[in-house]
Design an enzyme around this catalytic site. Structure first.
Site: not given
Ligand code: 8YV
Length: 320
Positions: A153-155, A175, A232, A261, A279, A281
């Site tokens: 996807g985008r990332i 997919r 995840r 987590e 976490h 990212g």
């Molecule tokens: C954040 C994330 O840790 O965007 C997501 O899905 O897992 C993260 O960038 C989180 O949502 C921020 O609290």
């Protein structure tokens, strides 16, 4: 009168300030007795702001009878029961795109830290070993490495673009194939894992991807292979991963996300071939500012005209 907003989980001071201007705010963490709060305020709460970590407990979705919108501070929304929200006509928004580059950078940072043994080399100096024992063993090059991306996807595509700068041989599993992509598509994840040195996981969480990276995928990566997870914890079978790292059937891992987590299996703390981050990212000032602004703007827009800037796809039919 300002709409009433329930805030779940950690937000930035800037978000708190912007929320307080537009909403009457309640913070779930500061509520001593949730039952009492719900009895007194349950009818008035129209909006929730929450994060990808915290989601919304099902009992709140049930009891907040006037809840209209959930604004998720993050792109992943697997911690929210979307089927239940949609069945109650509750709109859910999230923060796509603004974090693509940051999460992609985190993936490359972990891949480089693992391959070049950054943490091991750093602690070698700090322990005074360089002058006593000489140089450390050679590490592995990222340049030219064969890298597979799980989730395109985008990332995933941002990760591919950054890997191109390192002349990596890039392939992916998703997919479906993206015909406009210059990279090789594998319809079979085990075959992809078998063919690459490193596998970067960046697929959404939730039931559909639970333990997609199982023992078979991990052993296909092999004793020289590297697994990087910035998606995840639920996507990877953590017990199979630990067993493979212990018996050497997987070479190394860079992990930003975990099954439970903030608890991380302590056995990972002792492994030199593993780099761990909590976490983070998207966790930079710049990216969290953009995510926070979008989280707030989605709510403000909703109460202005019933629209949001970035609804989750499942909710598109709820807006005009
Ligand atoms: C954040 C994330 O840790 O965007 C997501 O899905 O897992 C993260 O960038 C989180 O949502 C921020 O609290």
């Amino acid at each position: 009168m300002k709409p009433v907003l329930l805030i779940i989980g950690e937000i930035t001071p800037r978000m708190a300030e912007r929320f307080s201007t537009a909403f009457t705010c309640h913070y779930l963490d500061k509520i001593a007795d949730t039952e009492q709060f719900l009895a007194a305020n349950g009818q008035s709460v129209q909006a929730i702001a929450t994060s990808g970590h915290d989601g919304v407990p099902d009992n709140l979705l049930e009891s907040l009878s006037n809840l209209k919108i959930i604004s998720n501070y993050g792109v992943g929304y697997d911690a929210i029961n979307v089927d239940k929200a949609v069945s109650k006509n509750i709109l859910v928004s999230h923060t796509p795109d603004v974090l693509n580059e940051e999460v992609a950078t985190t993936a490359l940072m972990l891949l480089m830290a693992v391959s070049r043994e950054l943490i091991v080399n750093d602690s070698y100096i700090r322990k005074g070993n360089w002058s006593k024992k000489g140089n450390t063993p050679l590490s592995r090059a990222v340049d030219g490495m064969s890298v597979g991306i799980l989730g395109y996807g985008r990332i995933g595509q941002a990760i591919a673009r950054k890997l191109e700068a390192f002349n990596c041989q890039i392939s992916y599993h998703a997919r479906s194939e993206r015909k406009d992509s210059p990279h090789r598509y594998y319809d079979n994840l085990i075959r992809l894992a078998d063919d690459v040195t490193a596998l970067i996981v960046i697929t959404p969480g939730g039931q559909c991807t639970h333990h997609l990276v199982n023992g078979d995928v991990i052993s296909a990566l092999g004793s020289e292979g590297i697994l990087v997870n910035v998606a995840r914890g639920s996507v990877v079978d953590e017990n199979a991963l630990i067993a493979a790292l212990q018996d050497g059937s997987l070479g190394a891992a860079g992990l930003d996300v975990f099954a439970a987590e903030p608890h991380v299996p302590e056995v990972l703390f002792t492994m030199d071939n593993v780099v761990l981050t909590p976490h983070i990212g998207s966790a930079t000032v710049e990216t969290r500012r953009a995510m926070g602004d979008l989280t707030v703007d989605n709510l403000i827009q909703y109460f202005a005209d019933g629209q949001v800037i970035t609804p989750i796809p499942e909710c598109l039919r709820l807006i005009g």
